[in-house]
Design an enzyme around this catalytic site. Structure first.
Site, PDB file in Angstrom:
ATOM      1  N   HIS A  42       0.865  -1.190   0.000  1.00 13.33           N
ATOM      2  CA  HIS A  42       0.000   0.000   0.000  1.00 13.33           C
ATOM      3  C   HIS A  42       0.896   1.233   0.000  1.00 13.33           C
ATOM      4  O   HIS A  42       1.095   1.886   1.025  1.00 13.33           O
ATOM      5  CB  HIS A  42      -0.935  -0.009   1.216  1.00 13.33           C
ATOM      6  CG  HIS A  42      -1.892  -1.158   1.218  1.00 13.33           C
ATOM      7  ND1 HIS A  42      -1.521  -2.448   1.582  1.00 13.33           N
ATOM      8  CD2 HIS A  42      -3.205  -1.232   0.885  1.00 13.33           C
ATOM      9  CE1 HIS A  42      -2.564  -3.250   1.484  1.00 13.33           C
ATOM     10  NE2 HIS A  42      -3.602  -2.547   1.067  1.00 13.33           N
ATOM     11  N   SER A 100       7.090   5.526   2.827  1.00 11.63           N
ATOM     12  CA  SER A 100       7.897   4.317   2.708  1.00 11.63           C
ATOM     13  C   SER A 100       8.513   4.126   1.324  1.00 11.63           C
ATOM     14  O   SER A 100       9.652   3.649   1.232  1.00 11.63           O
ATOM     15  CB  SER A 100       7.077   3.090   3.124  1.00 11.63           C
ATOM     16  OG  SER A 100       5.866   3.019   2.418  1.00 11.63           O
ATOM     17  N   GLU A 118      -0.427   0.332  -5.486  1.00 14.49           N
ATOM     18  CA  GLU A 118      -1.302   1.404  -5.023  1.00 14.49           C
ATOM     19  C   GLU A 118      -2.560   1.394  -5.871  1.00 14.49           C
ATOM     20  O   GLU A 118      -2.491   1.427  -7.102  1.00 14.49           O
ATOM     21  CB  GLU A 118      -0.613   2.764  -5.120  1.00 14.49           C
ATOM     22  CG  GLU A 118      -1.479   3.926  -4.654  1.00 14.49           C
ATOM     23  CD  GLU A 118      -2.072   3.705  -3.262  1.00 14.49           C
ATOM     24  OE1 GLU A 118      -3.308   3.790  -3.133  1.00 14.49           O
ATOM     25  OE2 GLU A 118      -1.301   3.445  -2.322  1.00 14.49           O
ATOM     26  N   ASP A 168       0.834  -2.197   5.124  1.00 11.81           N
ATOM     27  CA  ASP A 168       0.237  -1.179   6.001  1.00 11.81           C
ATOM     28  C   ASP A 168      -0.931  -0.474   5.316  1.00 11.81           C
ATOM     29  O   ASP A 168      -0.856   0.688   4.957  1.00 11.81           O
ATOM     30  CB  ASP A 168       1.285  -0.169   6.491  1.00 11.81           C
ATOM     31  CG  ASP A 168       1.801   0.718   5.376  1.00 11.81           C
ATOM     32  OD1 ASP A 168       1.855   0.248   4.227  1.00 11.81           O
ATOM     33  OD2 ASP A 168       2.129   1.885   5.640  1.00 11.81           O
TER      34      ASP A 168
END
Length: 319
Positions: A42, A100, A118, A168
């Site tokens: 993610h 990240s 994504e 996450d």
């Protein structure tokens, strides 16, 4: 599911815990010459303007990164994280916050690979633009516009047989807790030696507690860290802390967290209920930590809202 935008939360206390651990794991991986993959399920937008419209509106960074800037004697886990953030703010002013994808790209060597997922239609456009601005090598970094839970399966095990999987999601959808558990179970079946890092929020939802307990029942080596900064709100809303569950963690991580968590608890405490926990599959320790007055703190304060922002300001985004 597309209402969540991480830019509102960029640099908050949850990002501090998550990204300080991420940077430590990447540093550990880099100690060996063997190449590795990082898979981010993610990814979000990758880079955030802290003085921009989204992050500036919520101001959550004030109770996160801002408290660390200038705080005395940060432990190595925190100091390494702050150096990584500094790398995206060469003028010494903390105006940009790396998510990240940016932190990982900054740490990777030429032989390592980054695979990003994504699904948010706006976030992925910003992420693609961010990677162009960061000159991410096309052969090293790929982005898939799809659900990371589903896409993860086809990438495991990585050809290098060495890698980190970061999971996450926003957990805005309650099903994310179940999907996270399923992804971990399926991932371990394909890549039992891999390092899996799962971030989750400490919120007034039974699913969060059930997921953490289910992860602790896995027959693998694991490390589980949580950081609570305040008492839960009476209405049950809001994020009062967060957790990181790491499967097959670096052997150095536990010792670094033992030094860093008490310090983070003191610096990030918002009331007398601040505490931390650190548990492992071999030995567990209970909650501890006492609050102390927060300190403004390494990089200089950010530019005030309304002042010119860097080109990367376009990241109104996630992660």
């Amino acid at each position: 599911m597309f209402s969540y935008r991480h830019a509102f939360h960029a640099g908050n206390h949850a990002d501090v815990l998550k990204h300080a651990i991420l940077v430590q794991i990447l540093d550990y991986f880099n100690r060996k010459d063997a190449p590795y993959w990082v898979i981010d399920t993610h990814a979000g937008a990758g880079l955030y303007a802290l003085d921009g419209e989204w992050a500036g509106q919520s101001g959550e960074v004030v109770d996160g990164l801002d408290r660390l800037l200038g705080a005395p004697q940060p432990p190595e886990l925190v100091a390494r994280y702050l150096r990584a953030v500094q790398g995206f703010n060469p003028d010494g002013v903390a105006n940009r916050y790396p998510g990240s994808p940016a932190l990982t790209l900054h740490a990777l060597r030429a032989s390592d690979k980054l695979r990003l997922f994504e699904l948010h239609p706006t976030e992925i456009e910003v992420l693609e633009d961010t990677l162009r601005q960061l000159d991410a090598p096309r052969r090293q970094v790929t982005i898939a516009r799809e659900d990371g839970f589903a896409g993860l399966r086809r990438l495991l095990p990585p050809p290098t047989r060495r890698g980190l999987v970061l999971i996450d999601p926003s957990y805005e959808d309650k099903q994310d807790y179940r999907h996270t558990l399923q992804a971990v179970h399926a991932g371990l079946e394909r890549f039992a030696s891999g390092c899996f890092a799962v971030w989750y929020p400490l919120v007034q939802r039974v699913q969060a507690h059930e997921m953490a307990r289910a992860l602790e029942r896995l027959p693998v080596e694991w490390l589980h860290a949580t950081l609570t900064v305040r008492k839960p709100a009476p209405d049950g809303l809001g994020l009062h802390g967060s957790g990181m569950f790491i499967i097959n963690p670096p052997w150095t991580l536990r010792e670094e967290l033992q030094a860093a968590l008490p310090w983070l608890t003191r610096i990030l405490a918002q009331d007398a209920h601040a505490r931390h926990t650190l548990e492992t599959s071999a030995q567990r320790t209970g909650p501890s930590g006492t609050p102390s007055p927060s300190a403004k703190a390494g990089l200089k304060p950010r530019r005030p809202a309304g002042s010119p922002v860097p080109a990367q300001k376009r990241s109104p985004s996630r992660k």
